[in-house]
Design a protein around this motif. Structure first.
Motif, PDB file in Angstrom:
ATOM      1  N   LYS A  66      -3.228  -6.604   3.464  1.00 29.65           N
ATOM      2  CA  LYS A  66      -3.109  -5.624   2.383  1.00 29.65           C
ATOM      3  C   LYS A  66      -2.868  -4.222   2.925  1.00 29.65           C
ATOM      4  O   LYS A  66      -1.966  -3.521   2.475  1.00 29.65           O
ATOM      5  N   ASP A  67      -3.661  -3.787   3.911  1.00 32.43           N
ATOM      6  CA  ASP A  67      -3.513  -2.432   4.449  1.00 32.43           C
ATOM      7  C   ASP A  67      -2.156  -2.226   5.108  1.00 32.43           C
ATOM      8  O   ASP A  67      -1.599  -1.120   5.055  1.00 32.43           O
ATOM      9  N   ASP A  68      -1.596  -3.279   5.714  1.00 34.40           N
ATOM     10  CA  ASP A  68      -0.268  -3.172   6.329  1.00 34.40           C
ATOM     11  C   ASP A  68       0.801  -2.941   5.269  1.00 34.40           C
ATOM     12  O   ASP A  68       1.653  -2.057   5.403  1.00 34.40           O
ATOM     13  N   VAL A  69       0.750  -3.731   4.201  1.00 39.09           N
ATOM     14  CA  VAL A  69       1.738  -3.604   3.127  1.00 39.09           C
ATOM     15  C   VAL A  69       1.608  -2.240   2.446  1.00 39.09           C
ATOM     16  O   VAL A  69       2.601  -1.529   2.262  1.00 39.09           O
ATOM     17  N   VAL A  70       0.393  -1.865   2.081  1.00 43.99           N
ATOM     18  CA  VAL A  70       0.170  -0.575   1.420  1.00 43.99           C
ATOM     19  C   VAL A  70       0.610   0.575   2.333  1.00 43.99           C
ATOM     20  O   VAL A  70       1.230   1.539   1.876  1.00 43.99           O
ATOM     21  N   GLY A  71       0.339   0.466   3.610  1.00 42.38           N
ATOM     22  CA  GLY A  71       0.727   1.514   4.562  1.00 42.38           C
ATOM     23  C   GLY A  71       2.227   1.716   4.626  1.00 42.38           C
ATOM     24  O   GLY A  71       2.711   2.854   4.634  1.00 42.38           O
ATOM     25  N   VAL A  72       2.986   0.616   4.672  1.00 42.70           N
ATOM     26  CA  VAL A  72       4.448   0.717   4.694  1.00 42.70           C
ATOM     27  C   VAL A  72       4.942   1.387   3.422  1.00 42.70           C
ATOM     28  O   VAL A  72       5.769   2.297   3.471  1.00 42.70           O
ATOM     29  N   ILE A  73       4.437   0.949   2.273  1.00 42.05           N
ATOM     30  CA  ILE A  73       4.899   1.507   0.999  1.00 42.05           C
ATOM     31  C   ILE A  73       4.564   2.991   0.912  1.00 42.05           C
ATOM     32  O   ILE A  73       5.411   3.807   0.524  1.00 42.05           O
ATOM     33  N   LYS A  74       3.346   3.366   1.279  1.00 37.27           N
ATOM     34  CA  LYS A  74       2.954   4.790   1.216  1.00 37.27           C
ATOM     35  C   LYS A  74       3.835   5.639   2.127  1.00 37.27           C
ATOM     36  O   LYS A  74       4.326   6.698   1.730  1.00 37.27           O
ATOM     37  N   ARG A  75       4.034   5.166   3.344  1.00 37.51           N
ATOM     38  CA  ARG A  75       4.804   5.940   4.328  1.00 37.51           C
ATOM     39  C   ARG A  75       6.262   6.108   3.902  1.00 37.51           C
ATOM     40  O   ARG A  75       6.821   7.204   3.985  1.00 37.51           O
ATOM     41  N   GLU A  76       6.870   5.041   3.421  1.00 36.41           N
ATOM     42  CA  GLU A  76       8.304   5.069   3.124  1.00 36.41           C
ATOM     43  C   GLU A  76       8.636   5.592   1.731  1.00 36.41           C
ATOM     44  O   GLU A  76       9.779   5.934   1.465  1.00 36.41           O
ATOM     45  N   SER A  77       7.659   5.677   0.837  1.00 34.72           N
ATOM     46  CA  SER A  77       7.899   6.152  -0.525  1.00 34.72           C
ATOM     47  C   SER A  77       7.681   7.647  -0.687  1.00 34.72           C
ATOM     48  O   SER A  77       8.082   8.229  -1.692  1.00 34.72           O
ATOM     49  N   LYS A  78       7.032   8.249   0.277  1.00 32.57           N
ATOM     50  CA  LYS A  78       6.681   9.666   0.170  1.00 32.57           C
ATOM     51  C   LYS A  78       7.921  10.553   0.311  1.00 32.57           C
ATOM     52  O   LYS A  78       8.777  10.310   1.157  1.00 32.57           O
TER      53      LYS A  78
END
Length: 108
Positions: A66-78
């Motif tokens: 979960k933290d890996d997926v959320v981390g990618v989305i947060k980083r790339e969506s900002k």
């Protein structure tokens, strides 16, 4: 298992999908949606736009990823280094059951 739903800007989708795939999460559902967040749309001159185009990305993963997926989305969506209003939201939910339609097989 976890269901991760991310509402993001349409111009960020390609990058997020590429990075999720590269991180080992190729299975993603994408839905085109419209809506507004707490900024209540956009006003340009005298015209108000209440429905802003967005995309929802949905990923189901094992709890430990979960933290890996959320981390990618947060980083790339900002937007930019600090982010901006309208960058989106991420919702994480538990998945109780999963079935493969063709086989009827249950995953949990």
């Amino acid at each position: 298992m976890k269901l991760i739903r991310a509402i993001i800007r349409p111009e960020k989708v390609a990058t997020v999908l590429t990075e999720l795939n590269d991180a080992g999460f190729p299975a993603v559902t994408k839905i085109d949606v419209v809506g507004r967040g707490k900024q209540r749309g956009i006003k340009v001159g005298d015209i108000s736009y209440d429905e802003i185009p967005k995309n929802i990305l949905m990923v189901v993963c094992e709890n430990e990823y979960k933290d890996d997926v959320v981390g990618v989305i947060k980083r790339e969506s900002k937007t930019g280094e600090k982010g901006a209003f309208g960058d989106g939201k991420i919702f994480v939910s538990d998945v109780d059951e999963v079935y493969t339609i063709s086989s009827g097989e249950s995953k949990l």
